[in-house]
Design a protein around this motif. Structure first.
Motif, PDB file in Angstrom:
ATOM      1  N   ARG A 135      -7.902   5.651  -1.943  1.00  0.00           N
ATOM      2  CA  ARG A 135      -8.835   6.719  -2.348  1.00  0.00           C
ATOM      3  C   ARG A 135      -8.123   7.790  -3.161  1.00  0.00           C
ATOM      4  O   ARG A 135      -8.608   8.220  -4.211  1.00  0.00           O
ATOM      5  CB  ARG A 135      -9.446   7.404  -1.123  1.00  0.00           C
TER       6      ARG A 135
ATOM      7  N   VAL B 181     -15.131   4.124  -1.094  1.00  0.00           N
ATOM      8  CA  VAL B 181     -14.826   2.695  -1.186  1.00  0.00           C
ATOM      9  C   VAL B 181     -15.914   2.023  -2.023  1.00  0.00           C
ATOM     10  O   VAL B 181     -17.104   2.196  -1.761  1.00  0.00           O
ATOM     11  CB  VAL B 181     -14.746   2.041   0.208  1.00  0.00           C
TER      12      VAL B 181
ATOM     13  N   CYS C 252      -4.720  -4.739   3.820  1.00  0.00           N
ATOM     14  CA  CYS C 252      -5.152  -3.406   4.259  1.00  0.00           C
ATOM     15  C   CYS C 252      -5.544  -3.513   5.740  1.00  0.00           C
ATOM     16  O   CYS C 252      -6.488  -4.222   6.086  1.00  0.00           O
ATOM     17  CB  CYS C 252      -6.356  -2.976   3.436  1.00  0.00           C
TER      18      CYS C 252
ATOM     19  N   VAL D 224      -6.557   2.818   3.402  1.00  0.00           N
ATOM     20  CA  VAL D 224      -7.748   3.060   2.580  1.00  0.00           C
ATOM     21  C   VAL D 224      -7.665   4.431   1.920  1.00  0.00           C
ATOM     22  O   VAL D 224      -7.998   4.601   0.743  1.00  0.00           O
ATOM     23  CB  VAL D 224      -9.035   2.935   3.417  1.00  0.00           C
ATOM     24  N   HIS D 225      -7.208   5.427   2.667  1.00  0.00           N
ATOM     25  CA  HIS D 225      -7.092   6.770   2.103  1.00  0.00           C
ATOM     26  C   HIS D 225      -6.044   6.836   0.992  1.00  0.00           C
ATOM     27  O   HIS D 225      -6.201   7.610   0.037  1.00  0.00           O
ATOM     28  CB  HIS D 225      -6.766   7.779   3.205  1.00  0.00           C
TER      29      HIS D 225
ATOM     30  N   CYS E 126     -12.130   1.940  -6.043  1.00  0.00           N
ATOM     31  CA  CYS E 126     -11.328   1.784  -4.833  1.00  0.00           C
ATOM     32  C   CYS E 126     -11.747   0.480  -4.162  1.00  0.00           C
ATOM     33  O   CYS E 126     -12.875   0.361  -3.681  1.00  0.00           O
ATOM     34  CB  CYS E 126     -11.560   2.978  -3.908  1.00  0.00           C
TER      35      CYS E 126
ATOM     36  N   CYS F 118       0.845  -1.195   0.000  1.00  0.00           N
ATOM     37  CA  CYS F 118       0.000   0.000   0.000  1.00  0.00           C
ATOM     38  C   CYS F 118       0.882   1.247   0.000  1.00  0.00           C
ATOM     39  O   CYS F 118       1.129   1.868   1.030  1.00  0.00           O
ATOM     40  CB  CYS F 118      -0.931   0.002   1.205  1.00  0.00           C
TER      41      CYS F 118
ATOM     42  N   VAL G 238     -10.770  -2.528  -1.348  1.00  0.00           N
ATOM     43  CA  VAL G 238      -9.977  -2.785  -0.145  1.00  0.00           C
ATOM     44  C   VAL G 238      -9.837  -4.288   0.082  1.00  0.00           C
ATOM     45  O   VAL G 238     -10.833  -4.999   0.182  1.00  0.00           O
ATOM     46  CB  VAL G 238     -10.623  -2.122   1.092  1.00  0.00           C
TER      47      VAL G 238
ATOM     48  N   ILE H 280     -13.785   0.835   7.971  1.00  0.00           N
ATOM     49  CA  ILE H 280     -13.371   0.802   6.566  1.00  0.00           C
ATOM     50  C   ILE H 280     -14.549   1.105   5.648  1.00  0.00           C
ATOM     51  O   ILE H 280     -14.452   1.905   4.708  1.00  0.00           O
ATOM     52  CB  ILE H 280     -12.759  -0.565   6.215  1.00  0.00           C
TER      53      ILE H 280
END
Length: 275
Positions: free
Chosen positions: A106, A168, A96, A102-103, A146, A75, A148, A162
């Motif tokens: 994004r 997401v 993740c 996650v950002h 996006c 990541c 995850v 999340i």
């Protein structure tokens, strides 16, 4: 299918089908397009592949109407942006385990080409985009997803957080790594594992995002999890499917012709079992 169409189907709960493509052969995409898949999953975490090969694959699959989702090795914002620059319509990051991860996804998939402090201000909500940049960014990234990767108990513990992150589009379960993290390695029929799958599916679907998995070890589990509500189905890979078909055909031929099977004592070890 475009990336935006794939995105719409995932959020609507419609099932979409793919396989993992590891071959970089230029004749491969046209063959894959004839199989009925909706998109393709390209794994650069476990498969040796350079930027030129990845871009060639992504551009070709896009031209054939098969949006490529690309799993990157880690990541990292640079790797995520490179996947999108190559033509990937979605970025998947292994393991993740934080909202920061996650950002990062994004930022690469939804706000390209923003970077640096301005991107962080947007992602944190400190300073949202204004027109005309807002419309420009939205149009540029309209086909990007996006996704995850959920592969650990820690990620499962963070599911609600999340799923609450804006932008997401889907959760992708990694059954192999998740089973190991749960201390039930490759025991995919274990009730504990089934409960884990159900928990992930419930969290994602309740949030209105897609949920799926990449699984290579049989149709039965794939069908069960789909019936439980998963709708992002990455079935096996060109590697496994080719190996399985050729192995089965040669075994049938040898049996029919009375020849010995050289694989009779083979324990089935496979260097790519984790993909």
């Amino acid at each position: 299918m475009t990336g935006s169409e794939l995105k719409r189907k995932l959020h609507a709960g419609e099932r979409v089908y793919a396989t993992c493509v590891v071959s970089t052969s230029p004749v491969w995409p046209a063959m894959i397009a004839q199989t009925g898949v909706d998109f393709v999953f390209i794994d650069t975490e476990h498969i040796p592949m350079d930027r030129h090969q990845l871009s060639s694959m992504c551009q070709t699959f896009n031209a054939l109407g098969l949006p490529p989702l690309v799993r990157i090795p880690a990541c990292d914002p640079a790797l995520a942006n490179m996947a999108i620059d190559a033509g990937g319509r979605g970025v998947v990051s292994p393991y993740c385990e934080s909202i920061d991860d996650v950002h990062i996804l994004r930022g690469a998939t939804k706000y390209r080409p923003l970077k640096g402090e301005r991107l962080q201000q947007v992602l944190s909500g400190e300073s949202p985009l204004e027109e005309p940049t807002k419309s420009y960014i939205a149009e540029m990234n309209q086909h990007n997803l996006c996704v995850v990767n959920i592969e650990s108990v820690k990620a499962m513990d963070m599911l609600d957080d999340i799923c609450a992150v804006p932008d997401v589009d889907a959760l992708l379960i990694g059954p192999h790594d998740l089973s190991i993290n749960m201390n039930i390695p490759e025991d995919y029929t274990n009730p504990k594992f089934t409960q884990a799958i159900a928990r992930i599916i419930e969290a994602g679907r309740s949030a209105g995002i897609g949920v799926g998995y990449h699984y290579s070890f049989g149709i039965e589990q794939t069908q069960l999890w789909a019936e439980m509500g998963a709708n992002l189905i990455v079935h096996s890979s060109d590697y496994f499917l080719t190996k399985q078909a050729l192995t089965d055909d040669l075994r049938r031929l040898r049996t029919a012709l009375g020849d010995a099977d050289p694989l009779a004592s083979n324990d089935g070890d496979d260097a790519l079992v984790t993909i």
